[in-house]
Design a protein around this motif. Structure first.
Motif, PDB file in Angstrom:
ATOM      1  N   LEU A  77      22.832  -7.322 -19.088  1.00  0.00           N
ATOM      2  CA  LEU A  77      23.463  -7.421 -17.785  1.00  0.00           C
ATOM      3  C   LEU A  77      24.975  -7.306 -17.909  1.00  0.00           C
ATOM      4  N   ILE A  78      25.584  -6.387 -17.134  1.00  0.00           N
ATOM      5  CA  ILE A  78      27.037  -6.245 -17.083  1.00  0.00           C
ATOM      6  C   ILE A  78      27.607  -7.083 -15.943  1.00  0.00           C
ATOM      7  N   HIS A  79      27.038  -6.939 -14.766  1.00  0.00           N
ATOM      8  CA  HIS A  79      27.511  -7.683 -13.608  1.00  0.00           C
ATOM      9  C   HIS A  79      26.433  -7.661 -12.541  1.00  0.00           C
ATOM     10  N   GLN A  80      26.436  -8.690 -11.694  1.00  0.00           N
ATOM     11  CA  GLN A  80      25.561  -8.662 -10.537  1.00  0.00           C
ATOM     12  C   GLN A  80      26.343  -9.074  -9.299  1.00  0.00           C
ATOM     13  N   THR A  81      26.027  -8.424  -8.179  1.00  0.00           N
ATOM     14  CA  THR A  81      26.733  -8.661  -6.929  1.00  0.00           C
ATOM     15  C   THR A  81      25.765  -9.257  -5.922  1.00  0.00           C
ATOM     16  N   VAL A  82      26.033 -10.477  -5.499  1.00  0.00           N
ATOM     17  CA  VAL A  82      25.179 -11.147  -4.527  1.00  0.00           C
ATOM     18  C   VAL A  82      25.506 -10.637  -3.124  1.00  0.00           C
ATOM     19  N   GLN A  83      24.485 -10.435  -2.318  1.00  0.00           N
ATOM     20  CA  GLN A  83      24.605  -9.933  -0.946  1.00  0.00           C
ATOM     21  C   GLN A  83      25.470  -8.685  -0.890  1.00  0.00           C
ATOM     22  N   TRP A  84      25.138  -7.709  -1.734  1.00  0.00           N
ATOM     23  CA  TRP A  84      25.849  -6.444  -1.819  1.00  0.00           C
ATOM     24  C   TRP A  84      25.829  -5.682  -0.506  1.00  0.00           C
ATOM     25  N   TYR A  85      24.814  -5.910   0.351  1.00  0.00           N
ATOM     26  CA  TYR A  85      24.621  -5.100   1.558  1.00  0.00           C
ATOM     27  C   TYR A  85      25.462  -5.564   2.730  1.00  0.00           C
ATOM     28  N   GLY A  86      26.259  -6.646   2.581  1.00  0.00           N
ATOM     29  CA  GLY A  86      27.154  -7.098   3.630  1.00  0.00           C
ATOM     30  C   GLY A  86      26.425  -7.731   4.795  1.00  0.00           C
ATOM     31  N   ALA A  87      27.039  -7.686   5.971  1.00  0.00           N
ATOM     32  CA  ALA A  87      26.464  -8.309   7.160  1.00  0.00           C
ATOM     33  C   ALA A  87      25.298  -7.478   7.688  1.00  0.00           C
ATOM     34  N   PHE A  88      24.126  -8.103   7.769  1.00  0.00           N
ATOM     35  CA  PHE A  88      22.944  -7.440   8.304  1.00  0.00           C
ATOM     36  C   PHE A  88      21.960  -8.521   8.702  1.00  0.00           C
ATOM     37  N   GLY A  89      21.190  -8.262   9.772  1.00  0.00           N
ATOM     38  CA  GLY A  89      20.336  -9.278  10.348  1.00  0.00           C
ATOM     39  C   GLY A  89      19.113  -9.643   9.544  1.00  0.00           C
ATOM     40  N   ALA A  90      18.761  -8.852   8.565  1.00  0.00           N
ATOM     41  CA  ALA A  90      17.592  -9.126   7.729  1.00  0.00           C
ATOM     42  C   ALA A  90      17.941  -8.848   6.277  1.00  0.00           C
ATOM     43  N   THR A  91      17.220  -9.497   5.378  1.00  0.00           N
ATOM     44  CA  THR A  91      17.422  -9.250   3.957  1.00  0.00           C
ATOM     45  C   THR A  91      16.621  -8.016   3.543  1.00  0.00           C
ATOM     46  N   PRO A  92      17.274  -6.974   3.018  1.00  0.00           N
ATOM     47  CA  PRO A  92      16.577  -5.727   2.678  1.00  0.00           C
ATOM     48  C   PRO A  92      15.821  -5.815   1.353  1.00  0.00           C
ATOM     49  N   GLY A 139      13.290  -5.243  -1.578  1.00  0.00           N
ATOM     50  CA  GLY A 139      12.564  -4.095  -2.086  1.00  0.00           C
ATOM     51  C   GLY A 139      13.268  -2.771  -1.924  1.00  0.00           C
ATOM     52  N   SER A 140      14.490  -2.757  -1.445  1.00  0.00           N
ATOM     53  CA  SER A 140      15.216  -1.503  -1.279  1.00  0.00           C
ATOM     54  C   SER A 140      15.693  -1.008  -2.645  1.00  0.00           C
ATOM     55  N   LEU A 141      15.459   0.248  -2.918  1.00  0.00           N
ATOM     56  CA  LEU A 141      15.797   0.813  -4.225  1.00  0.00           C
ATOM     57  C   LEU A 141      16.948   1.794  -4.101  1.00  0.00           C
ATOM     58  N   ASP A 184      31.540  12.291  -5.022  1.00  0.00           N
ATOM     59  CA  ASP A 184      32.886  12.839  -5.191  1.00  0.00           C
ATOM     60  C   ASP A 184      32.893  13.706  -6.447  1.00  0.00           C
ATOM     61  N   ALA A 185      34.075  14.183  -6.810  1.00  0.00           N
ATOM     62  CA  ALA A 185      34.162  15.171  -7.888  1.00  0.00           C
ATOM     63  C   ALA A 185      34.273  14.570  -9.277  1.00  0.00           C
ATOM     64  N   ASP A 186      34.304  13.225  -9.395  1.00  0.00           N
ATOM     65  CA  ASP A 186      34.418  12.658 -10.731  1.00  0.00           C
ATOM     66  C   ASP A 186      33.055  12.644 -11.426  1.00  0.00           C
ATOM     67  N   ALA A 187      33.047  12.203 -12.683  1.00  0.00           N
ATOM     68  CA  ALA A 187      31.821  12.260 -13.483  1.00  0.00           C
ATOM     69  C   ALA A 187      30.881  11.095 -13.217  1.00  0.00           C
ATOM     70  N   GLN A 188      31.318  10.101 -12.480  1.00  0.00           N
ATOM     71  CA  GLN A 188      30.521   8.901 -12.246  1.00  0.00           C
ATOM     72  C   GLN A 188      29.610   9.065 -11.038  1.00  0.00           C
ATOM     73  N   ASN A 189      28.337   8.718 -11.207  1.00  0.00           N
ATOM     74  CA  ASN A 189      27.417   8.725 -10.076  1.00  0.00           C
ATOM     75  C   ASN A 189      27.640   7.509  -9.199  1.00  0.00           C
ATOM     76  N   GLU A 190      27.510   7.707  -7.893  1.00  0.00           N
ATOM     77  CA  GLU A 190      27.426   6.610  -6.951  1.00  0.00           C
ATOM     78  C   GLU A 190      25.940   6.377  -6.644  1.00  0.00           C
ATOM     79  N   ILE A 191      25.642   5.418  -5.767  1.00  0.00           N
ATOM     80  CA  ILE A 191      24.266   5.150  -5.394  1.00  0.00           C
ATOM     81  C   ILE A 191      24.156   5.142  -3.869  1.00  0.00           C
ATOM     82  N   TRP A 192      23.051   5.687  -3.365  1.00  0.00           N
ATOM     83  CA  TRP A 192      22.821   5.639  -1.923  1.00  0.00           C
ATOM     84  C   TRP A 192      21.506   4.922  -1.665  1.00  0.00           C
ATOM     85  N   MET A 193      21.416   4.334  -0.486  1.00  0.00           N
ATOM     86  CA  MET A 193      20.213   3.597  -0.147  1.00  0.00           C
ATOM     87  C   MET A 193      20.048   3.566   1.355  1.00  0.00           C
ATOM     88  N   SER A 194      18.791   3.594   1.798  1.00  0.00           N
ATOM     89  CA  SER A 194      18.490   3.342   3.205  1.00  0.00           C
ATOM     90  C   SER A 194      17.453   2.237   3.280  1.00  0.00           C
TER      91      SER A 194
END
Length: 220
Positions: free
Chosen positions: A17-32, A34-36, A43-53
């Motif tokens: 484990l490097i780091h963990q972020t609690v409540q990463w999804y910010g303000a929302f009416g339900a806890t998401p 099982g979201s993967l 962007d144009a750099d070499a690092q991948n970002e992550i997307w989720m719905s």
């Protein structure tokens, strides 16, 4: 990975484990729960970002990145209170930076929008169609085209008119003169190795409402 309340960053070589972020999804009416997360090049750099719905009739779609300390940071997030679907990522302009596609049921019509993955801003939109999971490169230029399904009701029809659109000058432009009627997309692939994708679809050949025939169509 993003799961439940905590975003955790783990290196692939050790799994420590490097780091963990609690409540990463910010303000929302339900806890998401099982979201993967899925990788995206926002962007144009070499690092991948992550997307989720998360959600179907109410939820959100967004892009997050990890800072140098492994903390999940929100780049952008769209909240929605209507039925929606998200597809992608795909690179529609060949710049190696990817887009996401958001289809929403808004005021009685489906609206499909191409979103800039870096900012969440709408680059182009189209009414009356829902994005399928399929994309094609019809001419081998490295720019993905979007395969969409014509829909007029909130509940999607299994068989519909299929079209393909390319991103050009801030607009989605149809690349076929005629749509594929009464069909459902199964998948896309370059079947003959010429660098141009084909579409595999099922159709109602007999008109009885049953998807009873399999077809291969040129993408261009």
């Amino acid at each position: 990975m993003l799961r439940g309340l905590v975003a955790s960053l783990l290196p692939g070589d050790t799994g420590a484990l490097i780091h963990q972020t609690v409540q990463w999804y910010g303000a929302f009416g339900a806890t998401p729960y099982g979201s993967l997360a899925r990788p995206i090049q926002a962007d144009a750099d070499a690092q991948n970002e992550i997307w989720m719905s998360f959600g179907v009739t109410e939820g959100f779609v967004g892009v997050w990145e990890f800072d140098p300390d492994g903390v999940a940071q929100e780049r952008w997030r769209h909240l929605t209170d209507s039925r929606f679907y998200v597809s992608g990522p795909l690179d529609m302009d060949g710049d190696k930076v990817q887009e996401l596609v958001l289809s929403q049921w808004l005021q009685g019509v489906w609206v499909t929008s191409v979103l800039d993955a870096g900012t969440g801003e709408t680059r182009a939109s189209l009414s009356g169609y829902v994005a399928t999971v399929g994309t094609i490169d019809s001419d081998g230029d490295g720019k993905a085209e979007l395969v969409v399904s014509k829909q007029s009701a909130e509940e999607l029809s299994d068989l519909s008119e299929l079209r393909a659109f390319k991103l050009s000058g801030g607009e989605l432009v149809a690349i076929w003169n005629d749509p594929i009627g009464r069909a459902a997309l199964v998948g896309t692939a370059d079947q003959d190795g010429d660098g141009q994708d084909e579409l595999v679809v099922v159709r109602d050949a007999s008109g009885d409402g049953v998807r009873d025939s399999l077809h291969l169509y040129e993408g261009r």
